[in-house]
Design a protein around this motif. Structure first.
Motif, PDB file in Angstrom:
ATOM      1  N   HIS A 133       0.834  -1.211   0.000  1.00  0.00           N
ATOM      2  CA  HIS A 133       0.000   0.000   0.000  1.00  0.00           C
ATOM      3  C   HIS A 133       0.870   1.263   0.000  1.00  0.00           C
ATOM      4  CE1 HIS A 133      -3.947  -1.788   0.366  1.00  0.00           C
ATOM      5  NE2 HIS A 133      -3.589  -2.489   1.427  1.00  0.00           N
ATOM      6  N   LEU A 134       1.869   1.283   0.864  1.00  0.00           N
ATOM      7  CA  LEU A 134       2.696   2.488   1.013  1.00  0.00           C
ATOM      8  C   LEU A 134       3.506   2.789  -0.242  1.00  0.00           C
ATOM      9  CD1 LEU A 134       3.973   1.941   4.673  1.00  0.00           C
ATOM     10  CD2 LEU A 134       2.204   3.534   3.891  1.00  0.00           C
ATOM     11  N   ASN A 135       3.841   1.756  -0.991  1.00  0.00           N
ATOM     12  CA  ASN A 135       4.602   1.954  -2.223  1.00  0.00           C
ATOM     13  C   ASN A 135       3.716   1.907  -3.465  1.00  0.00           C
ATOM     14  OD1 ASN A 135       7.293   2.148  -1.113  1.00  0.00           O
ATOM     15  ND2 ASN A 135       7.153  -0.032  -0.638  1.00  0.00           N
ATOM     16  N   GLY A 136       2.399   1.747  -3.220  1.00  0.00           N
ATOM     17  CA  GLY A 136       1.476   1.643  -4.339  1.00  0.00           C
ATOM     18  C   GLY A 136       0.369   2.662  -4.266  1.00  0.00           C
ATOM     19  N   ASP A 137      -0.842   2.199  -3.943  1.00  0.00           N
ATOM     20  CA  ASP A 137      -2.011   3.077  -3.996  1.00  0.00           C
ATOM     21  C   ASP A 137      -1.980   4.208  -2.979  1.00  0.00           C
ATOM     22  OD1 ASP A 137      -2.408   0.647  -2.293  1.00  0.00           O
ATOM     23  OD2 ASP A 137      -4.213   1.729  -1.670  1.00  0.00           O
ATOM     24  N   LEU A 138      -1.190   4.067  -1.906  1.00  0.00           N
ATOM     25  CA  LEU A 138      -1.116   5.130  -0.892  1.00  0.00           C
ATOM     26  C   LEU A 138       0.258   5.808  -0.860  1.00  0.00           C
ATOM     27  CD1 LEU A 138      -3.036   3.461   2.097  1.00  0.00           C
ATOM     28  CD2 LEU A 138      -3.853   5.260   0.563  1.00  0.00           C
ATOM     29  N   SER A 139       1.007   5.670  -1.949  1.00  0.00           N
ATOM     30  CA  SER A 139       2.360   6.256  -1.975  1.00  0.00           C
ATOM     31  C   SER A 139       2.314   7.777  -1.884  1.00  0.00           C
ATOM     32  CB  SER A 139       3.103   5.818  -3.235  1.00  0.00           C
ATOM     33  OG  SER A 139       2.410   6.232  -4.393  1.00  0.00           O
ATOM     34  N   ALA A 140       1.320   8.405  -2.538  1.00  0.00           N
ATOM     35  CA  ALA A 140       1.222   9.869  -2.478  1.00  0.00           C
ATOM     36  C   ALA A 140       0.908  10.325  -1.060  1.00  0.00           C
ATOM     37  CB  ALA A 140       0.136  10.347  -3.446  1.00  0.00           C
ATOM     38  N   GLU A 141      -0.023   9.623  -0.402  1.00  0.00           N
ATOM     39  CA  GLU A 141      -0.359   9.965   0.986  1.00  0.00           C
ATOM     40  C   GLU A 141       0.842   9.771   1.909  1.00  0.00           C
ATOM     41  OE1 GLU A 141      -2.198   8.341  -1.065  1.00  0.00           O
ATOM     42  OE2 GLU A 141      -4.338   8.826  -0.856  1.00  0.00           O
ATOM     43  N   ALA A 142       1.610   8.698   1.679  1.00  0.00           N
ATOM     44  CA  ALA A 142       2.781   8.437   2.510  1.00  0.00           C
ATOM     45  C   ALA A 142       3.816   9.554   2.364  1.00  0.00           C
ATOM     46  CB  ALA A 142       3.407   7.095   2.121  1.00  0.00           C
ATOM     47  N   GLN A 143       3.982  10.033   1.142  1.00  0.00           N
ATOM     48  CA  GLN A 143       4.932  11.126   0.917  1.00  0.00           C
ATOM     49  C   GLN A 143       4.439  12.409   1.567  1.00  0.00           C
ATOM     50  OE1 GLN A 143       5.813  11.805  -3.215  1.00  0.00           O
ATOM     51  NE2 GLN A 143       7.260  13.461  -2.804  1.00  0.00           N
TER      52      GLN A 143
END
Length: 310
Positions: A133-143
């Motif tokens: 998730h963190l490197n995929g669909d939620l990568s923008a949110e994680a950044q």
């Protein structure tokens, strides 16, 4: 007259005991004809005992690998807890974009529950999914939520844990039929008989093969004797595994960390009660507690590590 150095086997750690007999059995097999003939009555029994010691050391090393896995898991747990704390803090950011991103991350993390409390296999599956998730669909949110460094640490900790776990799982070992003390005693008794024969061969000047064998083995035994008997090692130089967070129970928390000591030739896992004792401080109430390792036997001094009672 040259003769074999008397070995102080009782002071050798299991790894050192195995290594010296690994060398002895190897040199006996490569020794000259005179040595092989003189010791032929006893060498089969020695090799049989050494095969049992090999099984014991393999099991012992697997147990050591288990301790390393626990350390790696503790690192992974701390990374997951730290990342979750970062996400929770970001949810209250005055920047609405950051707060919204953190809220989405919080929902995802919350859906996997308390990952650090799960059994290893379940934890591995959850961490793989979280990283996806963190490197995929939620990568923008994680950044946006500033998780870059935490993601790097989780990936590194998970990689270390996974490597060790797979190494251990690849070792399908049956528990040895006999325990280390009995095996050590058996191999030492046979070696004593062989040593008498070799010393006699040298004393009687039967063949240069005897002296050649002694010249190879003596330096090994001399090193082991000095390293593990005469010298007192300061346990402050030991590596002590981190202690995972302990739950508050109202009773004293007495976790036992793994203690490793590195010599010039190898890394030894020390034994509680034989190589060290432990005392604790502030280990009942929630907060920071102390665990102090005190050297015993061939170890001196002390070393303190802290752990948290939640």
């Amino acid at each position: 007259m040259i003769k074999l150095v008397s070995a102080i086997f009782r002071s050798y750690p299991n790894e050192a005991h195995f290594k010296i007999f690994d060398r002895i059995t190897d040199e006996l097999k490569k020794s000259g004809q005179a040595v092989q003939t003189a010791t032929a009555t006893h060498t089969p029994e020695l090799y049989d005992w050494f095969a049992k010691e090999t099984a014991c050391i393999a099991w012992y090393r697997k147990s050591s690998l288990t301790a390393l896995i626990a350390d790696a898991d503790n690192r992974l747990d701390r990374a997951l807890i730290g990342m979750s704390a970062q996400v929770n803090a970001a949810r209250y950011s005055p920047d609405h974009t950051v707060a919204a991103a953190a809220e989405n991350l919080h929902i995802m993390l919350h859906s996997y529950g308390q990952v650090f409390k799960k059994p290893y296999l379940q934890e591995m599956g959850a961490v793989k999914a979280i990283l996806a998730h963190l490197n995929g669909d939620l990568s923008a949110e994680a950044q946006t939520a500033g998780l870059a460094s935490w993601i790097t640490e989780v990936e590194a900790a998970f990689g270390e844990f996974l490597t060790l776990f797979e190494q251990r799982e690849a070792q399908t070992l049956e528990k040895p039929e006999q325990r280390f003390p009995a095996v050590r005693s058996g191999i030492e008794k046979v070696w004593h008989q062989i040593a008498v024969l070799i010393n006699s061969g040298t004393a009687l000047n039967l063949s240069p093969d005897f002296e050649a064998f002694i010249n190879v083995i003596n330096p090994e035994i001399t090193y082991m004797n000095s390293e593990f008997h005469r010298a007192k090692h300061d346990i402050s130089a030991a590596q002590i595994s981190s202690i995972e967070q302990q739950p508050f129970t109202g009773q004293p928390c007495t976790p036992v960390p793994d203690v490793f000591f590195e010599t010039s030739k190898e890394t030894l896992k020390l034994t509680l009660g034989k190589d060290f004792n432990i005392t604790y401080k502030n280990n009942i109430n929630a907060g920071n507690a102390e665990c102090t390792v005190h050297g015993k036997g061939r170890y001196k001094g002390s070393k303190t590590v802290t752990f948290i009672i939640a």
